[in-house]
Write an enzyme that holds these catalytic residues in place. Structure first.
Site, short mmCIF file in Angstrom:
data_model
loop_
_atom_site.label_atom_id
_atom_site.label_comp_id
_atom_site.label_asym_id
_atom_site.label_seq_id
_atom_site.Cartn_x
_atom_site.Cartn_y
_atom_site.Cartn_z
N ARG A 15 0.72 -1.23 0.03
CA ARG A 15 0.08 -0.11 -0.09
C ARG A 15 0.83 1.48 0.01
NH1 ARG A 15 -3.54 -1.33 4.81
NH2 ARG A 15 -1.89 -2.86 5.21
N GLY A 141 -4.85 -8.53 14.75
CA GLY A 141 -5.25 -9.80 15.35
C GLY A 141 -5.86 -9.49 16.74
C1 UD1 Z 1 0.48 -9.00 12.24
C2 UD1 Z 1 -0.30 -9.95 13.45
C3 UD1 Z 1 -1.47 -9.36 13.87
C4 UD1 Z 1 -1.00 -8.04 14.50
C5 UD1 Z 1 -0.25 -7.08 13.78
C6 UD1 Z 1 0.17 -5.86 14.34
C7 UD1 Z 1 0.36 -12.23 12.46
C8 UD1 Z 1 -0.03 -13.35 11.90
N1 UD1 Z 1 -0.46 -11.45 12.44
O1 UD1 Z 1 -0.53 -8.95 11.39
O2 UD1 Z 1 -1.77 -10.44 14.93
O3 UD1 Z 1 -2.11 -7.56 15.20
O4 UD1 Z 1 0.77 -7.77 12.93
O5 UD1 Z 1 0.56 -4.95 13.51
O6 UD1 Z 1 1.63 -12.30 12.88
N2 UD1 Z 1 6.71 -9.91 7.66
C9 UD1 Z 1 7.68 -10.51 7.28
N3 UD1 Z 1 7.55 -11.71 6.68
C10 UD1 Z 1 6.54 -12.18 6.25
C11 UD1 Z 1 5.37 -11.61 6.60
C12 UD1 Z 1 5.62 -10.48 7.33
O7 UD1 Z 1 9.02 -10.09 7.49
O8 UD1 Z 1 6.60 -13.22 5.60
C13 UD1 Z 1 6.78 -8.53 8.36
C14 UD1 Z 1 6.22 -7.54 7.62
O9 UD1 Z 1 7.19 -7.01 6.77
C15 UD1 Z 1 5.57 -6.47 8.70
C16 UD1 Z 1 5.48 -7.65 9.92
O10 UD1 Z 1 6.18 -8.75 9.35
O11 UD1 Z 1 6.75 -5.75 9.11
C17 UD1 Z 1 3.97 -7.97 9.95
O12 UD1 Z 1 3.26 -8.41 8.78
P1 UD1 Z 1 2.16 -8.20 8.29
O13 UD1 Z 1 1.83 -9.05 7.14
O14 UD1 Z 1 1.93 -6.64 8.20
O15 UD1 Z 1 0.99 -8.58 9.45
P2 UD1 Z 1 -0.39 -8.15 9.85
O16 UD1 Z 1 -1.29 -8.94 9.04
O17 UD1 Z 1 -0.21 -6.98 10.05
#
Ligand code: UD1
Ligand code: CA
Length: 425
Positions: A15, A141
């Site tokens: 986004r 979450g």
């Molecule tokens: C996640 C949490 C959610 C919480 C929220 C808070 C999980 C499953 N969910 O959701 O409960 O309320 O954060 O902000 O953890 N990232 C990686 N590798 C990946 C996927 C993500 O490094 O494979 C990083 C992203 O760059 C980001 C962070 O992890 O900085 C969070 O990932 P994102 O996909 O934004 O999780 P949310 O859906 O926001």
């Protein structure tokens, strides 16, 4: 006890609509990831940053600025749980605590993290998750608790029932783990959920099944976990951060004439009785002394160190420079890569020409104590003006000027008497 962090920063940040990694977008001259790394620097002895999208740029930033941090590549990105598991080899024999944070949450405060870890320790917890209360909890979450209030699990919005969606306590995405106890979870996570991802949040239920102590710590100010997902969020976070900084400065004796038009970076120190006038923008790392007047409309770009009783006036830009006490740079000037002594006066429109576009090198300008530079002068660096020397207005200074001398480069003034009259005939 040794504390290490794992910082998740591999995600794309779709986004943002950007060719740059989300965590490298800046607020007041510092990337988002820099804020997170700075907020943990007094707590952890080593940090692992999980990178994926724009991994090279993010790694470059981390290696250059944070020597006790290491990046680990996660490709493909299979979810937050998978991301943390990338750090397992590096933490193979580690027996301390691991805190997990996100690279796109720059507003979290060091003191909040400390309280969180204190809570974890006071509860003898094996796993603590930080939670926050939101009137509108959309996209987070949800924290699900047992009837007795104990933490049960975290449910992602996409997997939540309508009743679960109504819960206002959310997962802040920050965790504290007693590493050796929780480590085995990372090889046992599954991706049976709405997004087909390995959820970090599933470690809660895993811990409960293993009869480990899991807790949720409700943080006070939910603005601290404000995550940046869009350019709109970036601007909102910058506003919050700036307001926080200006309030702190005012409480500590700095006058901010107009907080609405003033921007000051977190890493800028300012002494008491200094006044910051409207439309001033101060980014990066700077140190400003006491009794200074900055602005209106001044731009400090980082690496600026000024002592007491300094004036940096209207439309003055200063970068990577040291200025000693009682020196004035009053109007329309550029001071870059420079060292200015005490009681120096810089006339209006003076420029330090620090950049050679042919060699692409930047050079230094040194003005010793009591130097006076006439208006509209150009100091072509590298150049030094020794103690007490004066430069006449309009000077183009291309070599060093000895102490207490006058340097003048302009052509003598010619007056042609009645020239206009003759032209008009
Ligand atoms: C996640 C949490 C959610 C919480 C929220 C808070 C999980 C499953 N969910 O959701 O409960 O309320 O954060 O902000 O953890 N990232 C990686 N590798 C990946 C996927 C993500 O490094 O494979 C990083 C992203 O760059 C980001 C962070 O992890 O900085 C969070 O990932 P994102 O996909 O934004 O999780 P949310 O859906 O926001
Ligand atoms: Ca997110």
């Amino acid at each position: 006890m040794s504390i290490k962090s794992v910082i998740l920063a591999a995600g794309k940040g779709t986004r943002m609509k950007s060719e740059t990694s989300k965590v490298l977008h800046e607020i007041l001259g510092k990337p988002l990831l820099g804020y997170v790394l700075d907020n943990v620097k007094n707590i952890t002895d080593e940090n692992f940053v999980i990178v994926g999208h724009c991994a090279q740029e993010v790694t470059g930033f981390v290696n250059k600025n944070y020597p006790n941090s290491k990046t680990i590549l996660q490709t493909p990105q299979l979810g937050t749980g998978h991301a943390v598991s990338m750090a397992c080899p590096d933490l193979e024999d580690f027996d301390g605590q691991v805190i997990i944070l996100c690279g796109d949450t720059p507003l979290i405060k060091e003191e909040t993290l400390k309280k969180f870890i204190d809570y974890h320790n006071s509860k003898n917890s094996d796993l603590t998750v930080m939670s926050a209360i939101f009137e509108n909890p959309a996209n987070y979450g949800r924290i699900i608790r047992e009837d007795n209030g104990a933490l049960k699990c975290i449910v992602e919005e996409k997997d939540a029932t309508p009743e679960q969606k109504a819960v206002k306590e959310v997962n802040a995405g920050i965790y504290c783990l007693n590493w050796s106890k929780i480590k085995p979870a990372f090889s046992q996570l599954t991706s049976n959920n709405a997004q087909g991802e390995y959820y970090l949040t599933d470690i809660i239920e895993w811990g409960k099944k293993k009869s480990l102590k899991v807790n949720a710590y409700i943080m006070e100010d939910n603005r601290e976990i404000f995550g940046i997902n869009s350019r709109l969020n970036l601007a909102q976070a910058a506003k919050i951060m700036n307001e926080r900084k200006l309030n702190e400065l005012m409480i500590n004796g700095v006058t901010i004439v107009d907080p609405d038009s003033t921007w000051i970076s977190e890493d800028t120190e300012i002494g008491t009785d200094t006044t910051i006038f409207p439309f001033t923008y101060i980014e990066g790392k700077n140190k400003i002394g006491k009794h200074c007047n900055i602005g209106p409309c001044a731009h400090l770009r980082g690496g600026v160190e000024v002592e007491d009783y300094i004036k940096i006036g209207n439309f003055v830009e200063v970068k990577k420079s040291k200025i000693s006490s009682h020196t004035n740079v009053g109007h329309l000037s550029y001071i870059g890569d420079s060292e200015l002594g005490s009681r120096v006066n810089i006339g209006a429109g003076t420029i330090t020409a620090n950049y050679d576009p042919i060699s692409k090198k930047k050079s230094k300008t040194v003005l010793k104590d009591d130097v006076k530079i006439g208006s509209n002068s150009v100091l072509v660096a590298p150049v030094e003006v020794e103690e007490g020397a004066n430069v006449g207005a309009g000077g183009i200074i291309t070599k060093n000027i000895p102490a207490w001398s006058l340097a003048v480069t302009r052509s003598p003034l010619k007056v042609l008497t009645d020239w206009v009259k003759k032209k008009l005939g």
